[in-house]
Scaffold this motif. Structure first.
Motif, short mmCIF file in Angstrom:
data_model
loop_
_atom_site.label_atom_id
_atom_site.label_comp_id
_atom_site.label_asym_id
_atom_site.label_seq_id
_atom_site.Cartn_x
_atom_site.Cartn_y
_atom_site.Cartn_z
N ARG A 18 0.83 -1.21 0.00
CA ARG A 18 0.00 0.00 0.00
C ARG A 18 0.86 1.25 0.00
N SER B 14 1.23 4.15 -2.98
CA SER B 14 1.02 5.58 -2.70
C SER B 14 2.23 6.41 -3.14
N LEU C 177 0.50 13.73 -0.04
CA LEU C 177 0.26 12.30 -0.16
C LEU C 177 1.03 11.45 0.85
N ALA D 224 -0.46 8.42 2.89
CA ALA D 224 0.12 7.10 2.59
C ALA D 224 0.47 6.37 3.88
#
Length: 96
Positions: free
Chosen positions: A26, A30, A60, A64
């Motif tokens: 993940r 990101s 971000l 993230a």
């Protein structure tokens, strides 16, 4: 004697290694999106879209980390009923 809740295999947590691998995936996804935002901001040229892309690339990492550290959310809605335990079946009284 302590009362232990029953654990169903469908609600058991994943292994630590699998959990870490999922978090890393993940986070890597990101950061890939962040890199694309930086490259797109340079490619777009001056304008409002450039600043939107730069803003996404700057903020971000915060999201993230939060998304990568999100806990396991599996829940099948199964709960054991609260109440007195049911009696066990016995062998019966010899019906000779």
């Amino acid at each position: 004697m302590a009362k232990h809740d029953a654990v169903r295999i469908t609600t058991a947590r994943s292994s630590a290694a699998e959990d870490m691998r999922s978090r890393q995936r993940r986070y890597a996804l990101s950061m890939t999106i962040r890199l694309v935002c930086f490259v797109a901001a340079v490619a777009v040229g001056p304008g409002a879209l450039r600043w939107v892309l730069v803003g996404c690339a700057v903020f971000l990492p915060l999201f993230a980390v939060i998304m990568a550290n999100a806990g396991d959310q599996r829940d099948d809605g199964f709960t054991l009923p609260d109440g007195p335990p049911a009696h066990e079946l016995t062998a019966g009284e010899g019906d000779d």
